[in-house]
Design an enzyme around this catalytic site. Structure first.
Site: not given
Ligand code: NAP
Length: 328
Positions: A150-151, A147
């Site tokens: 997300c990261d 992701c």
């Protein structure tokens, strides 16, 4: 009014906990079948249990640990009276009301029980597909991710090369997003053409920071416990030759699998096995009284905040439907 369980929530990620908070506050005394933790897909708390830092959920200026976030949501639901069982649902009978749900806690050896419920909210999420390499699992959260949203902004990727694997819309979207942080993004695809939509593929392929690596497969993730990912070993499929590519991370973007196998034949699923939602109540499935929220019914956004929003909608819809049918 029946004495049956009014609302049963299956799954316990952001969608499940939010549905539980709303249903509990509506005095519906929901039961949450949270998962028994026997495997990754059965983990109470869902995908966020494998995420270290959540930086994009509004309300947490400095981010929050994924496990902590799930634990706080659970406490919040329980404070309003939600009952939580660490058990996994193996099968359901949604062919007539009230619905039947069989669940068990296999991890702790508790046998199967059947629960009878007037309505159900399915929040079982989806699992990101990974390549299945041993070294990929080893470096998860230490350079391996599924992701970018997300990261991608984490310090370890900033100003350094990264690899994205895949050739669909997710892969080009992730690669494009990562160009904001990484020095360059290698888009490693097993064929010589992208499957992504034309416009998104075009955008990615004309981005000077994205370098396609065609006809290639990642066969090993390289690194150390201390540094995390430092590179990947790539196989050039036509020649069969392997070589190393230096990078600070690898993002798998090869699709997701919704956790809906137990719903096969019970409610309508699309061709990729996501739950289909109907219009009348926006979170209702093809079966009256069965609702769904979060990644099991959303192949597009897949964010904690969107899942939580869907969980809220599903609980409100369930409450209205129960009132309309005279059950509550
Ligand atoms: P997808 O379309 O199924 O693409 C998966 C990609 O991963 C394919 O290119 C596939 O290769 C590759 N792949 C699969 N297994 C692999 C393996 N074991 N090793 C190496 N490569 C592998 O999945 P997606 O990109 O996640 O998209 C899912 C759906 O969501 C699609 O309908 C997509 O249009 C939609 N979506 C839309 C947007 C948007 O519109 N903004 C964004 C993301 C997703 P092959 O090409 O060789 O099969």
């Amino acid at each position: 009014m029946s004495d049956n369980q009014k609302v049963t929530i299956i799954g316990s990620g952001p969608a499940g906990w939010t549905a539980a908070i709303y249903a509990a506050r509506a005095n519906l005394k929901p039961v949450v079948l949270a998962g028994d933790g026997l495997s990754r897909e059965r983990m109470p708390g869902g995908q966020l249990m494998f995420t270290t830092e959540v930086e994009n959920y509004p309300g947490f200026e400095h981010g929050i640990d994924g496990q902590k976030m799930m634990s706080v949501m659970q406490q919040q639901a329980m404070r309003f009276g939600a009952v939580v069982k660490s058990s996994f649902v193996s099968r359901v009978d949604l062919s007539s009301r009230p619905f039947k749900i069989w669940h068990a806690d296999e991890l702790n050896g508790d046998g199967e029980e059947m629960l009878v419920s007037e309505s159900v909210i399915i929040c079982t999420g989806a699992a990101a597909n990974y390549l299945g390499l041993e070294t990929e699992r080893k470096y998860e959260n230490n350079g391996v991710s599924a992701c970018a949203v997300c990261d991608g902004a984490l310090p370890r990727f900033r100003g350094k090369p990264v690899v994205v694997v895949g050739g669909g819309d997710s892969a080009v979207e992730e690669a494009t997003y990562l160009t904001k942080f990484a020095s360059e993004v290698y888009l490693v695809h097993r064929r010589d053409a992208l499957r992504a939509s034309k416009i998104m593929a075009q955008r990615a392929l004309t981005n000077p920071r994205i370098r396609p690596v065609w006809n290639s497969a990642v066969v090993e993730v390289l690194g150390s416990d201390e540094l995390g990912v430092t590179g990947v070993r790539i196989k050039d499929i036509p020649s069969g030759k392997n070589y190393e590519l230096e990078c600070s991370g690898m993002f798998a973007a090869i699709g997701h699998t919704p956790n809906t196998a137990f719903l096969q034949g019970q409610i309508e699923l699309d061709e990729k096995k996501y739950v289909v939602l109907k219009d009348r109540f926006r979170s209702m499935t093809s079966v009256e009284g069965v609702f769904a929220a979060g990644d099991c019914a959303d192949s597009v956004y897949r964010q904690a905040i969107t899942a939580a929003g869907m969980g809220c909608k599903a609980a409100i819809d369930a409450e209205r439907w129960l009132a309309e049918t005279g059950i509550h």
